[in-house]
Design an enzyme around this catalytic site. Structure first.
Site, short mmCIF file in Angstrom:
data_model
loop_
_atom_site.label_atom_id
_atom_site.label_comp_id
_atom_site.label_asym_id
_atom_site.label_seq_id
_atom_site.Cartn_x
_atom_site.Cartn_y
_atom_site.Cartn_z
N ARG A 18 0.84 -1.34 -0.20
CA ARG A 18 -0.16 -0.13 -0.25
C ARG A 18 0.79 1.26 -0.10
NH1 ARG A 18 -5.09 -0.07 0.76
NH2 ARG A 18 -5.05 1.97 1.71
N GLY A 36 13.95 -5.98 33.94
CA GLY A 36 13.92 -6.85 34.95
C GLY A 36 12.77 -6.48 35.98
N ALA A 94 -0.97 -9.94 3.45
CA ALA A 94 -1.77 -8.71 3.95
C ALA A 94 -3.30 -9.03 4.62
CB ALA A 94 -1.88 -7.66 2.90
N ARG A 128 -6.40 -7.57 7.84
CA ARG A 128 -6.72 -6.77 9.12
C ARG A 128 -6.41 -7.58 10.08
NH1 ARG A 128 -11.02 -4.69 12.62
NH2 ARG A 128 -10.75 -2.63 12.74
N LYS A 145 -11.07 -15.05 9.32
CA LYS A 145 -10.00 -16.04 8.66
C LYS A 145 -10.47 -17.22 8.35
CE LYS A 145 -5.83 -13.82 8.56
NZ LYS A 145 -5.00 -13.75 7.33
N TYR A 181 -11.54 -11.46 14.47
CA TYR A 181 -10.44 -11.85 13.45
C TYR A 181 -10.38 -13.17 12.99
CZ TYR A 181 -5.59 -12.97 12.42
OH TYR A 181 -4.43 -13.38 11.83
#
Length: 318
Positions: free
Chosen positions: A33, A191, A72, A74, A146, A142
């Site tokens: 992009r 730490g 690519a 989202r 997918k 998400y």
């Protein structure tokens, strides 16, 4: 040798994949992009159409591609501010992916490798490593997007003849990693005491160079066509072991408090972070026997080697 078009070639996985392909003598073009960020040797093609709108019309006349690797997406975010997150994920991860597939087929591409996610089927393994044929139960927008993209690609491949290869990695780490893995390294390097000393459940990881090597096999191996593969290092660690290994490679003290998992779950409920806590302390192992059997693939790097490389990068850049 093949000519491979990589969407997101200037990203974390895209750069590793480009390097692996170039070292193997393949030609690479990055569909991105914004200009910049691709490895030297990868031709950049900038296309700004939202979710690949107008991709077919913009396809360079001289560009002939054997395979598309679609990276690519989202990506999963912890605090999504979209009014309808699922609709946003679908627009990019389902509709955009299909637009790439249809354009690729129309331009003579023979194979598309779709990098999905283990989240397309599950957030936990229910007591045994997840196989490719495990029931799909995505838990967030998400993962749902997918999974829907996988199903849409399989249907389109059956209809059009485009060879579809699906790859589901778990958490990917390596030099350049971001998000929670980077935050974990930062906390360890400073730490800071962490409540990670008593987590016994194991989680699969994949070093970015191992994932890139597996994707090269998916691009080049005829037997990969029409397959779905889970890819991981194979050296599954508990979160406690992961933190200890990172501390060793970061040359930092591992200040891990042995907080019982039950207490962590309670803290998650009280703070509204149950999903994050469950991902941290739950078991999520994947079975990689299918790609090992079908393609003869073996990860070229161990988890310890991958963590060492990631720690060297962190120490050099932070």
């Amino acid at each position: 040798m093949s000519h491979v078009l990589i969407t997101g070639a200037n990203g974390f996985v895209g750069r590793a994949l480009s390097g692996a392909l170039l070292r193997g003598g393949h030609a690479t073009t990055g569909l991105i992009r914004q200009r910049g960020g691709c490895l030297t040797g990868t031709q950049e093609w900038v296309h700004t159409g939202k979710n690949y709108a107008g991709l077919a019309e913009a396809w360079p006349a001289a560009l002939q591609v054997d395979c598309v690797v679609h990276l690519a997406a989202r990506v999963h975010v912890m605090q999504d501010v979209a009014s309808d997150p699922l609709a946003e994920f679908r627009a990019t991860n389902v509709d955009g992916t299909l637009r790439v597939a249809r354009t690729a087929r129309a331009k003579g591409v023979r194979r598309m490798v779709f990098v999905s996610s283990i989240k397309a089927i599950a957030e936990a393994d229910a007591g045994r490593p997840l196989r490719e044929d495990a029931p799909s139960r995505p838990q967030d927008p998400y993962g749902q997007s997918k999974y829907e993209a996988e199903q849409a690609l399989i249907q389109y491949g059956n209809e059009s003849g485009l060879e579809i290869v699906i790859v589901r990695p778990p958490l990917v780490y390596g030099p350049g990693v971001r998000a929670n893995f980077l935050r974990l390294m930062t906390a360890i390097s400073k730490g800071l005491p962490l409540p990670l000393g008593a987590i016994r459940a194991k989680r699969s990881l994949v070093y970015v160079e191992n994932l890139a090597d597996a994707l090269v096999h998916c691009v080049t191996e005829p037997r990969a066509g029409g397959q779905c593969f889970h890819v991981a290092d194979g050296d599954d660690l508990t979160v406690t072991e992961l933190a200890q290994s990172l501390a060793r490679h970061l040359q930092a003290p591992a200040r891990l408090l042995p907080v019982p998992s039950g207490w962590l779950r309670l803290a998650g409920r009280l703070t509204g972070r149950s999903a994050q806590i469950n991902r941290l302390i739950g078991s999520l192992q994947v079975d990689t026997s299918h790609i090992r059997t079908v393609l003869g693939w073996r990860p070229p790097y161990s988890t310890d080697q991958g963590l060492a490389a990631t720690a060297r990068w962190y120490r050099a850049t932070h």
